[in-house]
Design an enzyme around this catalytic site. Structure first.
Site, PDB file in Angstrom:
ATOM      1  CB  SER A 528      -4.317   5.810  -2.532  1.00 53.40           C
ATOM      2  OG  SER A 528      -4.038   6.080  -3.748  1.00 53.40           O
ATOM      3  CG  HIS A 641      -0.727   1.966  -3.976  1.00 49.80           C
ATOM      4  ND1 HIS A 641      -0.552   3.304  -3.417  1.00 49.80           N
ATOM      5  CD2 HIS A 641      -2.156   2.445  -4.373  1.00 49.80           C
ATOM      6  CE1 HIS A 641      -1.380   4.143  -3.393  1.00 49.80           C
ATOM      7  NE2 HIS A 641      -2.385   3.723  -3.875  1.00 49.80           N
TER       8      HIS A 641
END
Length: 667
Positions: A528, A641
């Site tokens: 990320s 994610h």
């Protein structure tokens, strides 16, 4: 590190037992908790376990390959309600605490979750997803065949989008349902819908007299363009709804005081956008006055610790003491989380603070006791009774067999003083079988967020890299939680600046301090924001022999329009939106520096990542490949994610294996 124990492997992640959500029984003589494991079908399952306080033996209350969670005792302790997927979707079930089969309470089309008893035990409040015209009295969970038919029908139809917030990494593409609050009458199991607005409502608490329901929502007309989340009171008799916080910020984890006169809650008013520290507030219902108890603090409230094995929810506060004059809560500071108590004048005391991770707690007003959930770098987590002298009595030993078999490394704490006078905390893990006088390669790990915190918790990926023979260095550069408001805000409008300086100076510190680090064999990885930093690093230095970028950001220009948070996160973190100054966004995009990349790079990305969408990885890969750089792209099907933390177990193992393979090949 005990050399008689074996080294960790990627497949060992399937052997972990992760505990969460401790709940005292009303009399304080026992507690329940959730145990999450990976079953033989390579899927997650969660069971409810019961344990008396005077024994270390646990009794399973649920069995099978389903997910059972969120058990809540009735006030008299004779019954308990919980949610279970045994019928297909999460639905509510009731069990007698003295034994017997569970009884299914709900059959909602989209499931039912988060049950809570009223204080008199006469009703149960819960969430469900409803269309605006749904009848709660005519709800039926669909069969597998019906669900498949709906799926096939949808696959033949276009998705019509007319909202700004039309997708999220947690839910995918949003449908036309909203989360509503339902009340179930225990006497006859009748249902009453309490909220109806065309938005999501999140139940917080019910008043002691049962008349008022506290919930969080955004009921404004411009809710699609706002990120505020207010607290509301619903009078269940008059149906009147009162806004307590008036659109000033985002508030959550709210609860009534024992006498019902006050409400405590976490929240903030976006003073520093996404880098704003959470505060603790108390609202007086008699005077309608809101008081911030933590105005003079410089500490992040709640649990901001980052890890990759913490499955399941647990209470972090604020929780009222039985006297109504004190509150318990968890806060994040200097690589650890701890339990605190505060009075209504803002004076606090530390109840438990060691160099570890307090991930949840439960309080019992009868015996005035607290049970803490605690994780350490060498233990995924167990439950402990907090004694009056701040010592602990261990109650569970969930991973005893695994911990006796596998060698886990204890990290060494570091403090790096940067050239511009910041102090950065970090840790160094030595490899399995460490031998003095031998040189070892080192991997730099960079966390996501950026507003999160590495610390003294169990982190499988870090331990696996150490098991593979690497020194592992991980730090909290500026922008991380745990070091005050100024520190967490310091990376905003400066991505690739001071934060890049921090991690590189940490590398310099490590290689100059520890003679056993081979400075010519360094690797870097992160996910990320940590993936962005990995991309930034390989475009600005050739110091690393190999890099692995995970669910990363490569282009801030496109991130603005494709991420589920891009339209506000870009402005919050960089001070501008796409059309304000695209040239500036391009300057801080790693893609701009692709021609300068010489480090062999592995790109890992989930195909259903809506936070950092896979087009970020695609752009990065195609550009580098077209430039004939050493690069490889791994796409994980159906992965969001959350791949590294709660993704499909087989995909998590594949991911770990690819990371190890890449570093082994190039370092």
């Amino acid at each position: 590190m005990n050399s008689h124990k074996r080294a960790l492997t990627s497949n060992d992640i399937t052997k972990l037992e992760i505990f969460s959500d401790p709940q005292f029984s009303p009399d304080g003589k026992a507690f329940t908790f959730v145990s999450t494991t990976i079953n033989e079908q390579n899927d997650y399952q969660s069971q409810l376990l019961y344990q008396k306080m005077d024994t270390s033996a646990t009794t399973p209350w649920t069995f099978g390959a389903d997910s059972n969670s969120h058990l809540r005792f009735s006030p008299d302790g004779k019954k308990a309600v919980f949610q279970s997927t045994r019928s297909g979707l999460p639905q509510l079930w009731l069990i007698n605490t003295d034994g017997g089969e569970a009884q299914q309470l709900t059959t909602f089309k989209h499931g039912a979750t988060s049950p809570t008893w009223s204080k008199d035990g006469k009703s149960i409040l819960f969430h469900t997803s409803l269309e605006n015209d749904d009848d709660i009295h005519n709800q039926k969970e669909l069969s597998s065949e019906e669900k498949q038919k709906i799926k096939e029908t949808k696959s033949k139809q276009p998705l019509i989008v007319n909202r700004l917030k039309y997708k999220s990494d947690a839910k995918g593409f949003h449908d036309t349902t909203n989360t509503q609050i339902i009340r179930m009458n225990v006497d006859d199991w009748s249902l009453e819908q309490l909220t109806y607005a065309d938005t999501d409502h999140f139940f917080q608490d019910v008043s002691p007299d049962g008349r008022q329901i506290l919930f969080a929502a955004n009921l404004n007309k411009n809710a699609d363009r706002e990120l505020s989340n207010d607290l509301y009171l619903l009078d269940t008799v008059t149906k009147e709804i009162t806004n307590l916080t008036e659109g000033k910020g985002s508030y959550h984890q709210a609860s009534f005081s024992p006498d019902g006169a006050k409400i405590a809650y976490f929240g903030h008013e976006f003073a520093y956008k996404s880098a704003t520290l959470t505060e603790l507030y108390v609202f007086d219902l008699h005077t309608s006055k809101q008081t911030c108890l933590t105005t003079d603090w410089d500490m992040q409230l709640g649990d901001a610790m980052i890890g990759d094995t913490r499955l399941g929810d647990s209470t972090t506060g604020p929780t009222w003491h039985k006297d109504g004059r004190h509150l318990f809560f968890i806060a994040t500071s200097y690589g650890a989380t701890a339990l605190y108590q505060i009075n209504l004048k803002g004076k606090y005391q530390t109840l438990y603070h060691k160099d570890n991770h307090v991930f949840g707690f439960t309080y019992n007003s009868v015996n005035d006791k607290l049970i803490l959930g605690i994780s350490t770098p060498i233990n995924p987590g167990d439950f402990y009774l907090l004694n009056e002298d701040a010592t602990l009595t261990q109650l569970t030993n969930g991973n005893e067999v695994l911990l006796n078999e596998i060698a886990f490394g204890e990290p060494e704490s570091l403090k790096i003083n940067t050239q511009d006078n910041w102090e950065v905390q970090g840790w160094l893990l030595r490899p399995y079988g460490f031998t003095e006088g031998k040189k070892y390669p080192m991997i730099l790990e960079i966390h996501g967020g950026p507003h999160a915190m590495y610390g003294q918790t169990f982190f499988f990926e870090l331990q696996l890299l150490a098991a593979k023979g690497y020194i592992v260095l991980y730090t909290n550069p500026r922008g991380s939680y745990g070091y005050g408001q100024k520190f967490v805000d310091a990376c905003r409008m400066d991505y690739g600046g001071g934060d890049y300086q921090d991690v590189m100076e940490a590398v310099n510190y490590a290689v100059h301090t520890y003679s056993f680090i081979d400075e010519n064999r360094l690797g870097v990885t992160g996910g990320s924001y940590g993936g962005f930093m990995t991309n930034w690093i390989v475009g600005h230095t050739n110091r690393f022999k190999a890099a692995v970028t995970q669910r990363s950001i490569s282009n801030w220009l496109s991130f603005y329009g494709v991420s589920d948070i891009g339209f506000f996160f870009t402005e919050w973190e960089h001070g501008l939106n796409l059309l304000d100054d695209p040239a500036k966004l391009w300057e801080i995009s790693p893609l701009k520096y692709a021609a300068d990349v010489e480090t062999p790079l592995l790109i890992l990305h989930g195909e259903k990542d809506f936070r950092c969408p896979i087009e970020q990885g695609e752009q990065w890969y195609i550009t580098l490949k077209h430039l004939e750089k050493e690069v490889e792209f791994i796409r994980f099907p159906e992965a969001s994610h959350e791949l590294s933390r709660s993704g499909k177990p087989e995909m998590r193992i594949e991911r770990l294996n690819h990371i190890c393979r890449w570093f082994e090949k190039y370092i």
